[in-house]
Scaffold this motif. Structure first.
Motif, mmCIF file in Angstrom:
data_model
loop_
_atom_site.group_PDB
_atom_site.id
_atom_site.type_symbol
_atom_site.label_atom_id
_atom_site.label_comp_id
_atom_site.label_asym_id
_atom_site.label_seq_id
_atom_site.Cartn_x
_atom_site.Cartn_y
_atom_site.Cartn_z
ATOM 1 N N LYS A 111 0.816 -1.220 0.000
ATOM 2 C CA LYS A 111 0.000 0.000 0.000
ATOM 3 C C LYS A 111 0.851 1.272 0.000
ATOM 4 O O LYS A 111 0.559 2.221 -0.713
ATOM 5 C CB LYS A 111 -0.937 -0.009 1.207
ATOM 6 N N ASP A 112 1.913 1.284 0.805
ATOM 7 C CA ASP A 112 2.756 2.481 0.917
ATOM 8 C C ASP A 112 4.096 2.344 0.188
ATOM 9 O O ASP A 112 4.991 3.158 0.375
ATOM 10 C CB ASP A 112 2.994 2.819 2.381
ATOM 11 N N TYR A 113 4.255 1.319 -0.621
ATOM 12 C CA TYR A 113 5.467 1.054 -1.409
ATOM 13 C C TYR A 113 6.683 0.719 -0.541
ATOM 14 O O TYR A 113 7.806 0.686 -1.029
ATOM 15 C CB TYR A 113 5.820 2.240 -2.326
ATOM 16 N N SER A 114 6.461 0.454 0.739
ATOM 17 C CA SER A 114 7.590 0.185 1.640
ATOM 18 C C SER A 114 8.320 -1.114 1.288
ATOM 19 O O SER A 114 9.455 -1.314 1.717
ATOM 20 C CB SER A 114 7.122 0.151 3.094
ATOM 21 N N ASP A 115 7.698 -1.969 0.516
ATOM 22 C CA ASP A 115 8.365 -3.202 0.102
ATOM 23 C C ASP A 115 9.282 -2.996 -1.101
ATOM 24 O O ASP A 115 10.008 -3.900 -1.495
ATOM 25 C CB ASP A 115 7.331 -4.280 -0.225
ATOM 26 N N PHE A 116 9.278 -1.814 -1.686
ATOM 27 C CA PHE A 116 10.074 -1.561 -2.885
ATOM 28 C C PHE A 116 11.243 -0.615 -2.617
ATOM 29 O O PHE A 116 12.329 -0.807 -3.134
ATOM 30 C CB PHE A 116 9.181 -0.986 -3.985
ATOM 31 N N PHE A 117 11.001 0.409 -1.814
ATOM 32 C CA PHE A 117 12.034 1.408 -1.569
ATOM 33 C C PHE A 117 12.806 1.099 -0.299
ATOM 34 O O PHE A 117 12.225 0.785 0.730
ATOM 35 C CB PHE A 117 11.425 2.811 -1.496
ATOM 36 N N TYR A 118 14.111 1.199 -0.387
ATOM 37 C CA TYR A 118 14.995 0.951 0.741
ATOM 38 C C TYR A 118 14.661 1.949 1.855
ATOM 39 O O TYR A 118 14.440 3.135 1.585
ATOM 40 C CB TYR A 118 16.439 1.106 0.268
ATOM 41 N N PRO A 119 14.621 1.508 3.109
ATOM 42 C CA PRO A 119 14.195 2.384 4.215
ATOM 43 C C PRO A 119 14.992 3.677 4.357
ATOM 44 O O PRO A 119 14.460 4.684 4.783
ATOM 45 C CB PRO A 119 14.373 1.502 5.460
#
Length: 124
Positions: A111-119
């Motif tokens: 939902k928030d793209y957190s699985d794609f962009f490095y933290p």
């Protein structure tokens, strides 16, 4: 990714301006090395008040090697920019909304793209 038909949102000129301002305000004598498959679109959407260097190498391997030697990265959308950001290892900005709602591509991300962009990357 302009007119790509895959569901990517094209990074806006406002995003590019914000990202470039971020690096210009933090570092001195910044030079932006730009690689694009659509140089006319890029030239039309990049801020004119900074030092821009366009790459025109014919092989992707040379582009990746050149950009990976840079200190930091401004990514737009797609996996090419993501890998350059990962390889560069410095600060990385990313376009927060890379996929159009309602497309198959959008279903590939959380939902928030957190699985794609490095933290540690900076969404703008």
């Amino acid at each position: 990714m302009v007119n790509n038909g895959l569901g990517f949102n094209v990074a806006t000129s406002e995003y590019l301006t914000r990202a470039m301002h971020y690096f210009n305000s933090k570092y001195q004598n910044v030079k932006f090395v730009i690689s694009s498959l659509d140089v006319p679109w890029t030239k039309a959407n990049m801020p004119n008040n900074t030092h821009l260097i366009y790459t025109s190498y014919p092989k992707r391997e040379i582009v990746v090697a050149t950009l990976a030697l840079c200190n930091h990265t401004i990514t737009t959308v797609g996996s090419f920019g993501w890998w350059i950001g990962w390889l560069t290892g410095g600060e990385v900005t990313y376009f927060k909304w890379p996929a159009k709602e309602g497309t198959f591509l959008r279903t590939q991300y959380s939902k928030d793209y957190s699985d794609f962009f490095y933290p540690g990357w900076i969404g703008t």
